[in-house]
Design a protein around this motif. Structure first.
Motif, PDB file in Angstrom:
ATOM      1  N   ASN A  30       1.788   0.957  -6.444  1.00 40.62           N
ATOM      2  CA  ASN A  30       0.513   1.231  -6.140  1.00 40.62           C
ATOM      3  C   ASN A  30       0.008   1.754  -4.743  1.00 40.62           C
ATOM      4  O   ASN A  30      -0.823   2.162  -4.525  1.00 40.62           O
ATOM      5  CB  ASN A  30      -0.092  -0.261  -6.215  1.00 40.62           C
ATOM      6  N   ASN A  31       1.164   1.562  -3.952  1.00 42.46           N
ATOM      7  CA  ASN A  31       1.235   1.972  -2.459  1.00 42.46           C
ATOM      8  C   ASN A  31       2.313   2.527  -1.632  1.00 42.46           C
ATOM      9  O   ASN A  31       3.413   1.832  -2.075  1.00 42.46           O
ATOM     10  CB  ASN A  31       0.480   0.911  -1.484  1.00 42.46           C
ATOM     11  N   GLN A  33       3.561   3.792   2.262  1.00 43.21           N
ATOM     12  CA  GLN A  33       3.365   4.239   3.411  1.00 43.21           C
ATOM     13  C   GLN A  33       4.467   4.434   4.128  1.00 43.21           C
ATOM     14  O   GLN A  33       5.830   4.198   3.840  1.00 43.21           O
ATOM     15  CB  GLN A  33       2.540   2.970   4.135  1.00 43.21           C
ATOM     16  N   PHE A  35       5.909   4.711   8.258  1.00 45.81           N
ATOM     17  CA  PHE A  35       5.487   4.177   9.388  1.00 45.81           C
ATOM     18  C   PHE A  35       6.739   4.694  10.468  1.00 45.81           C
ATOM     19  O   PHE A  35       7.940   5.035  10.195  1.00 45.81           O
ATOM     20  CB  PHE A  35       5.553   2.847   9.619  1.00 45.81           C
ATOM     21  N   ASN A  45       0.930   4.078  11.782  1.00 41.43           N
ATOM     22  CA  ASN A  45       1.162   4.516  10.379  1.00 41.43           C
ATOM     23  C   ASN A  45       1.006   6.039  10.421  1.00 41.43           C
ATOM     24  O   ASN A  45       0.288   6.672  11.360  1.00 41.43           O
ATOM     25  CB  ASN A  45      -0.395   4.301   9.782  1.00 41.43           C
ATOM     26  N   PHE A  47       1.535   7.963   7.238  1.00 35.12           N
ATOM     27  CA  PHE A  47       0.860   8.516   5.857  1.00 35.12           C
ATOM     28  C   PHE A  47       0.880   7.309   4.993  1.00 35.12           C
ATOM     29  O   PHE A  47       1.541   6.543   4.811  1.00 35.12           O
ATOM     30  CB  PHE A  47       1.909   9.407   5.195  1.00 35.12           C
ATOM     31  N   TYR A  48      -0.255   7.436   4.135  1.00 34.72           N
ATOM     32  CA  TYR A  48      -0.576   6.500   3.129  1.00 34.72           C
ATOM     33  C   TYR A  48      -0.587   7.591   1.832  1.00 34.72           C
ATOM     34  O   TYR A  48      -1.036   8.420   1.781  1.00 34.72           O
ATOM     35  CB  TYR A  48      -1.842   5.732   3.016  1.00 34.72           C
ATOM     36  N   GLU A  90       4.366  -0.882  -2.033  1.00 36.77           N
ATOM     37  CA  GLU A  90       3.615  -2.063  -2.751  1.00 36.77           C
ATOM     38  C   GLU A  90       3.863  -1.710  -4.303  1.00 36.77           C
ATOM     39  O   GLU A  90       3.289  -0.847  -4.955  1.00 36.77           O
ATOM     40  CB  GLU A  90       2.119  -2.313  -2.417  1.00 36.77           C
ATOM     41  N   GLY A  96       3.107  -7.082  -6.308  1.00 39.38           N
ATOM     42  CA  GLY A  96       2.077  -6.650  -5.754  1.00 39.38           C
ATOM     43  C   GLY A  96       1.375  -7.212  -4.642  1.00 39.38           C
ATOM     44  O   GLY A  96       1.949  -8.388  -4.405  1.00 39.38           O
ATOM     45  N   ASN A  97       0.629  -6.761  -3.709  1.00 44.54           N
ATOM     46  CA  ASN A  97      -0.074  -7.463  -2.809  1.00 44.54           C
ATOM     47  C   ASN A  97       0.661  -7.793  -1.613  1.00 44.54           C
ATOM     48  O   ASN A  97       0.416  -8.576  -0.729  1.00 44.54           O
ATOM     49  CB  ASN A  97      -0.702  -8.865  -3.241  1.00 44.54           C
ATOM     50  N   LYS A  98       1.672  -6.945  -1.473  1.00 43.26           N
ATOM     51  CA  LYS A  98       2.668  -6.897  -0.272  1.00 43.26           C
ATOM     52  C   LYS A  98       3.329  -5.983  -0.200  1.00 43.26           C
ATOM     53  O   LYS A  98       3.734  -4.955  -1.191  1.00 43.26           O
ATOM     54  CB  LYS A  98       3.556  -8.282  -0.139  1.00 43.26           C
ATOM     55  N   LEU A  99       3.858  -5.212   1.060  1.00 45.97           N
ATOM     56  CA  LEU A  99       4.702  -4.130   1.577  1.00 45.97           C
ATOM     57  C   LEU A  99       5.888  -4.599   1.323  1.00 45.97           C
ATOM     58  O   LEU A  99       6.556  -5.728   2.163  1.00 45.97           O
ATOM     59  CB  LEU A  99       4.370  -3.447   2.550  1.00 45.97           C
ATOM     60  N   PHE A 101       9.728  -3.189   2.590  1.00 46.43           N
ATOM     61  CA  PHE A 101      10.288  -1.858   3.678  1.00 46.43           C
ATOM     62  C   PHE A 101      11.626  -1.757   3.129  1.00 46.43           C
ATOM     63  O   PHE A 101      12.535  -2.561   2.719  1.00 46.43           O
ATOM     64  CB  PHE A 101      10.159  -2.632   4.793  1.00 46.43           C
TER      65      PHE A 101
END
Lengths: 111, 114
Positions: A30-31, A33, A35, A45, A47-48, A90, A96-99, A101
């Protein structure tokens, strides 16, 4: 849960060189990123980018969501680019609701 | 917009003591996250709040750890009876609750347990 792998783990470049960092992930996201972690530990940050291509100055990123990978391009590298680059995702389902890494790419740019 | 703010930046404590960290998220963000990062690793998720509700906790969050977010604004993370293995960077992040959930991180609190 979702797995994230980054490559290469370490990279040494001469100033002015270009590089490509890769992030593979194991499930739909869903996401996503990118860093840059500076020497003081802060995550900056870059890129998203859950899909598509974006550019910001000397940096650009592409995510091919259907093939579950993302690439970060650094052109004309500078010593200030040194540090650790993290990809984080994510998951779309069951995570979901967390990244989550990856383990990062440690970049050193030398004069 | 001053970004995500964490205090203190550094904390040295003796084993067995309790410590509390604070995170102030970006003002319009209703999601708040805590992560822990040890040397050479990427950050690992600890817990997540949506407004004042703590909706998810990692197995990493032992019963010595507790997090709160009263009134859905700032959050605190408390570690009781600290152990040397708790030494790490504790990172807070916040994001919107929307289709764009880009997370922004604070500068972190570096905890050293001696």
């Amino acid at each position: 849960g979702i797995q994230v792998e980054q490559s290469p783990p370490d990279l040494i470049l001469q100033e002015g060189a270009n590089s490509t960092l890769r992030c593979n992930f194991s499930d739909s996201v869903n996401n996503l990123q990118w860093f840059h972690q500076n020497p003081w530990g802060q995550l900056i940050n870059l890129f998203y980018i859950p899909s598509g291509t974006k550019q910001n100055g000397r940096l650009s990123a592409t995510t091919v969501a259907t093939e579950r990978y993302s690439l970060l391009y650094i052109s004309s590298s500078q010593t200030t680019d040194s540090g650790v680059y993290f990809c984080a995702v994510e998951g779309l389902t069951g995570g979901g609701n967390k990244l989550t890494f990856g383990t990062g790419t440690q970049l050193k740019v030398e004069l | 917009d001053t970004g995500v703010s964490q205090n203190p930046r550094h904390k040295i404590t003796k084993r067995g003591q309790n410590v509390t960290f604070r995170c102030d998220p970006i003002s319009e963000h209703n999601r708040l996250y805590w992560y822990r990062q040890t040397l050479g690793q990427g950050p690992e998720f600890l817990t997540y709040f949506q407004n004042e509700a703590q909706l998810e906790k990692s197995r990493l969050l032992s019963d010595r750890f507790s997090a709160e977010r009263p009134k859905g604004s700032f959050s605190t993370l408390e570690i009781q009876r600290t152990e040397q293995g708790d030494s790490a960077m504790y990172l807070c992040a916040s994001s919107m609750d929307s289709s764009n959930t880009e997370a922004f991180f604070g500068q972190g609190t570096r905890l050293t347990v001696v």
